[in-house]
Design a protein around this motif. Structure first.
Motif, mmCIF file in Angstrom:
data_model
loop_
_atom_site.group_PDB
_atom_site.id
_atom_site.type_symbol
_atom_site.label_atom_id
_atom_site.label_comp_id
_atom_site.label_asym_id
_atom_site.label_seq_id
_atom_site.Cartn_x
_atom_site.Cartn_y
_atom_site.Cartn_z
ATOM 1 N N VAL A 1 17.450 3.897 -18.790
ATOM 2 C CA VAL A 1 18.052 4.931 -19.637
ATOM 3 C C VAL A 1 19.503 5.166 -19.226
ATOM 4 N N ALA A 2 19.725 5.340 -17.936
ATOM 5 C CA ALA A 2 21.066 5.663 -17.445
ATOM 6 C C ALA A 2 22.088 4.573 -17.764
ATOM 7 N N LEU A 3 21.665 3.315 -17.663
ATOM 8 C CA LEU A 3 22.589 2.201 -17.890
ATOM 9 C C LEU A 3 22.396 1.540 -19.250
ATOM 10 N N ARG A 4 21.450 2.046 -20.032
ATOM 11 C CA ARG A 4 21.203 1.565 -21.395
ATOM 12 C C ARG A 4 20.979 0.062 -21.453
ATOM 13 N N GLY A 5 20.137 -0.403 -20.554
ATOM 14 C CA GLY A 5 19.847 -1.832 -20.526
ATOM 15 C C GLY A 5 18.598 -2.153 -19.746
ATOM 16 N N SER A 6 18.073 -3.337 -19.986
ATOM 17 C CA SER A 6 16.918 -3.838 -19.259
ATOM 18 C C SER A 6 17.291 -4.035 -17.792
ATOM 19 N N VAL B 1 12.806 -0.985 -19.201
ATOM 20 C CA VAL B 1 13.264 -1.275 -20.557
ATOM 21 C C VAL B 1 13.669 0.027 -21.247
ATOM 22 N N PRO B 2 14.883 0.083 -21.815
ATOM 23 C CA PRO B 2 15.268 1.277 -22.558
ATOM 24 C C PRO B 2 14.603 1.293 -23.934
ATOM 25 N N LEU B 3 14.424 2.478 -24.470
ATOM 26 C CA LEU B 3 13.850 2.654 -25.798
ATOM 27 C C LEU B 3 14.958 3.167 -26.711
ATOM 28 N N VAL C 1 19.876 5.512 -26.873
ATOM 29 C CA VAL C 1 18.705 5.441 -25.992
ATOM 30 C C VAL C 1 18.010 6.795 -26.005
ATOM 31 N N VAL C 2 16.712 6.775 -26.276
ATOM 32 C CA VAL C 2 15.932 8.009 -26.342
ATOM 33 C C VAL C 2 14.829 8.055 -25.289
ATOM 34 N N GLY C 3 14.801 7.066 -24.411
ATOM 35 C CA GLY C 3 13.799 7.035 -23.362
ATOM 36 C C GLY C 3 13.765 5.673 -22.707
ATOM 37 N N GLY C 4 12.831 5.513 -21.791
ATOM 38 C CA GLY C 4 12.690 4.235 -21.103
ATOM 39 C C GLY C 4 11.308 4.112 -20.500
ATOM 40 N N VAL C 5 10.945 2.875 -20.204
ATOM 41 C CA VAL C 5 9.670 2.604 -19.553
ATOM 42 C C VAL C 5 9.948 1.757 -18.321
ATOM 43 N N CYS D 1 4.630 -6.216 -18.984
ATOM 44 C CA CYS D 1 3.970 -4.928 -19.168
ATOM 45 C C CYS D 1 4.925 -3.901 -19.771
ATOM 46 N N ALA D 2 6.162 -3.902 -19.314
ATOM 47 C CA ALA D 2 7.165 -2.986 -19.868
ATOM 48 C C ALA D 2 7.422 -3.312 -21.335
ATOM 49 N N GLU D 3 7.483 -4.591 -21.658
ATOM 50 C CA GLU D 3 7.697 -4.992 -23.054
ATOM 51 C C GLU D 3 6.511 -4.603 -23.934
ATOM 52 N N ALA D 4 5.296 -4.672 -23.390
ATOM 53 C CA ALA D 4 4.113 -4.247 -24.150
ATOM 54 C C ALA D 4 4.213 -2.756 -24.485
ATOM 55 N N ALA D 5 4.689 -1.963 -23.544
ATOM 56 C CA ALA D 5 4.870 -0.535 -23.798
ATOM 57 C C ALA D 5 5.981 -0.304 -24.813
ATOM 58 N N ALA D 6 7.079 -1.030 -24.683
ATOM 59 C CA ALA D 6 8.205 -0.878 -25.610
ATOM 60 C C ALA D 6 7.816 -1.281 -27.029
ATOM 61 N N LEU D 7 6.900 -2.220 -27.162
ATOM 62 C CA LEU D 7 6.444 -2.640 -28.487
ATOM 63 C C LEU D 7 5.753 -1.479 -29.212
#
Length: 134
Positions: A60-65, A94-96, A106-110, A123-129
């Motif tokens: 979230v802070a850096l707006r990137g994976s 992963v940022p959302l 960016v409104v969140g992250g996992v 696993c992070a990508e599964a959550a982001a999906l």
């Protein structure tokens, strides 16, 4: 971001971890990096809770994976010198993103920690999906 969606994302990451054969910790944070949902699977590493939350916050802070940020913080990278402190520059964060009519933001992250780098990212990508298909 709301609690129901954060819980669904956490569950998706745990299901992916089970398919991957990994025991992980999963954190979902809001746009301010505040913890919304967290799960630690039985047998997950002791460092996982801290690292998962750190990866989510960093994304979230850096707006990137976080997997992509590691190279950017290496010597010669545009973010060199950033490593350390609160930033967790290991793959699995992963940022959302969401479009509110004024462009994406960016409104969140996992963040996921406990498996291999590839497992954490999967696993992070599964959550982001879950976020992207809500």
């Amino acid at each position: 971001m709301n609690l129901e969606l954060a819980l669904r994302m956490t569950e998706a990451a745990v299901r992916q971890a089970m398919r991957e054969g990994a025991a992980v910790s999963v954190a979902v944070v809001d746009e301010g990096g505040n913890l919304m949902s967290f799960q630690r699977m039985e047998g997950a590493d002791i460092a996982g809770p801290v690292l998962a939350q750190g990866k989510a916050w960093t994304s979230v802070a850096l707006r990137g994976s976080t997997a992509e940020l590691a190279g950017r913080t290496a010597p010669g990278g545009e973010l060199h010198g950033l490593a350390g402190g609160r930033f967790t520059l290991l793959g699995g964060g992963v940022p959302l993103w969401s479009d509110y009519g004024e462009g994406e933001r960016v409104v969140g992250g996992v963040g996921v920690s406990g498996g291999t780098l590839a497992q954490d990212v999967a696993c992070a990508e599964a959550a982001a999906l879950v976020w992207r298909t809500r």
